[in-house]
Design a protein around this motif. Sequence first.
Motif, short mmCIF file in Angstrom:
data_model
loop_
_atom_site.label_atom_id
_atom_site.label_comp_id
_atom_site.label_asym_id
_atom_site.label_seq_id
_atom_site.Cartn_x
_atom_site.Cartn_y
_atom_site.Cartn_z
N UNK A 49 9.91 -5.44 1.13
CA UNK A 49 9.72 -4.06 0.57
C UNK A 49 11.42 -3.17 -0.16
N UNK A 50 12.11 -4.29 -0.76
CA UNK A 50 13.32 -3.62 -1.26
C UNK A 50 12.35 -3.93 -3.07
N UNK A 51 13.80 -3.13 -4.11
CA UNK A 51 13.48 -2.91 -5.22
C UNK A 51 13.75 -4.52 -6.12
N UNK A 52 12.97 -5.57 -6.74
CA UNK A 52 13.12 -5.98 -7.15
C UNK A 52 14.29 -6.30 -8.93
N UNK A 53 14.99 -7.02 -8.83
CA UNK A 53 15.69 -7.61 -10.33
C UNK A 53 16.16 -6.54 -10.57
N UNK A 54 15.09 -6.16 -11.56
CA UNK A 54 14.78 -5.19 -12.81
C UNK A 54 15.69 -3.80 -12.15
N UNK A 55 14.85 -3.50 -10.67
CA UNK A 55 14.92 -1.75 -10.55
C UNK A 55 16.34 -1.67 -10.21
N UNK A 56 16.87 -3.29 -9.30
CA UNK A 56 18.16 -3.06 -8.89
C UNK A 56 19.15 -2.95 -10.28
N UNK A 57 18.67 -3.53 -11.17
CA UNK A 57 19.64 -3.18 -12.18
C UNK A 57 19.63 -1.84 -12.73
N UNK A 58 18.51 -1.98 -12.85
CA UNK A 58 18.29 -0.04 -12.83
C UNK A 58 18.97 0.91 -12.81
N UNK A 59 19.12 0.85 -10.59
CA UNK A 59 20.02 2.14 -10.08
C UNK A 59 21.38 1.64 -9.94
N UNK A 60 21.35 0.27 -9.67
CA UNK A 60 23.03 0.81 -10.19
C UNK A 60 23.90 1.45 -11.72
N UNK A 61 22.85 0.93 -13.06
CA UNK A 61 22.86 1.73 -14.27
C UNK A 61 23.21 3.18 -13.72
N UNK A 62 21.94 3.60 -13.40
CA UNK A 62 21.72 5.13 -12.79
C UNK A 62 23.12 5.63 -11.93
N UNK A 63 23.19 5.15 -11.05
CA UNK A 63 24.50 5.20 -10.41
C UNK A 63 25.48 6.04 -11.15
N UNK A 64 25.88 4.69 -11.90
CA UNK A 64 27.21 4.87 -12.57
C UNK A 64 26.57 5.63 -13.59
N UNK A 65 26.47 6.65 -14.45
CA UNK A 65 25.67 7.26 -15.03
C UNK A 65 25.04 8.61 -14.86
N UNK A 66 24.78 8.90 -13.35
CA UNK A 66 24.89 10.07 -13.02
C UNK A 66 25.61 10.38 -12.34
N UNK A 67 26.65 9.61 -12.16
CA UNK A 67 27.62 10.31 -10.92
C UNK A 67 29.08 10.61 -11.81
N UNK A 68 29.38 10.05 -12.46
CA UNK A 68 30.38 10.17 -13.86
C UNK A 68 29.87 11.45 -14.36
N UNK A 69 28.85 11.62 -14.55
CA UNK A 69 28.11 12.42 -15.64
C UNK A 69 28.50 13.87 -14.87
#
Length: 169
Positions: A49-69
């Motif tokens: 029930x956890x995200x796969x590797x692709x989603x983990x990477x995507x979420x790390x990118x999303x949090x860095x981008x959206x939080x900074x924006x």
Amino acid sequence: MTLSLHEISVGMFVPFLRNLSGLLDKAAAHAEARKIDPAILLGMRLYPNMYDLAQQVGEAVRHAVVGSALLAGREPITFAAAKPDLAEQQRRIAAAVDFVESLPRAEIDAAGDKDVAFRLKSGTELPFTGRSLLLTFTVPQFFFHVTTAYDILRHAGVDLVKKDFLGRR
């Protein structure tokens, strides 16, 4: 000593995004050496029930981008909804680094008391101040996903050590 919001956000996101890119380089080398389809690694997860590797990477990118924006008062960059391969994951990480580095330091540093709202994928908006966004949500989320990506790759047998996560200091 006082840390600025820029140091706590961009100053941490950039080196750890680069480290995450390095983890994916090692994953690609591992897949090639063992004749494994890299998509298998991207689809791996620690628990069903956890995200796969692709989603983990995507979420790390999303949090860095959206939080900074949000702190800088800018629209975040977005990526296609298609499931990325390893090369596309690397391009997205590089684009995220370029984006967060391009944001104005002064606007990020001035956003401590600014009201911001982080929009979840469900559409729900979570209200924060700039400071609370970073300290209680975005930075913890970012590190959760980077750490989980590292853990998935270690579990998959990719030859990684703590220095790969932390980077060369």
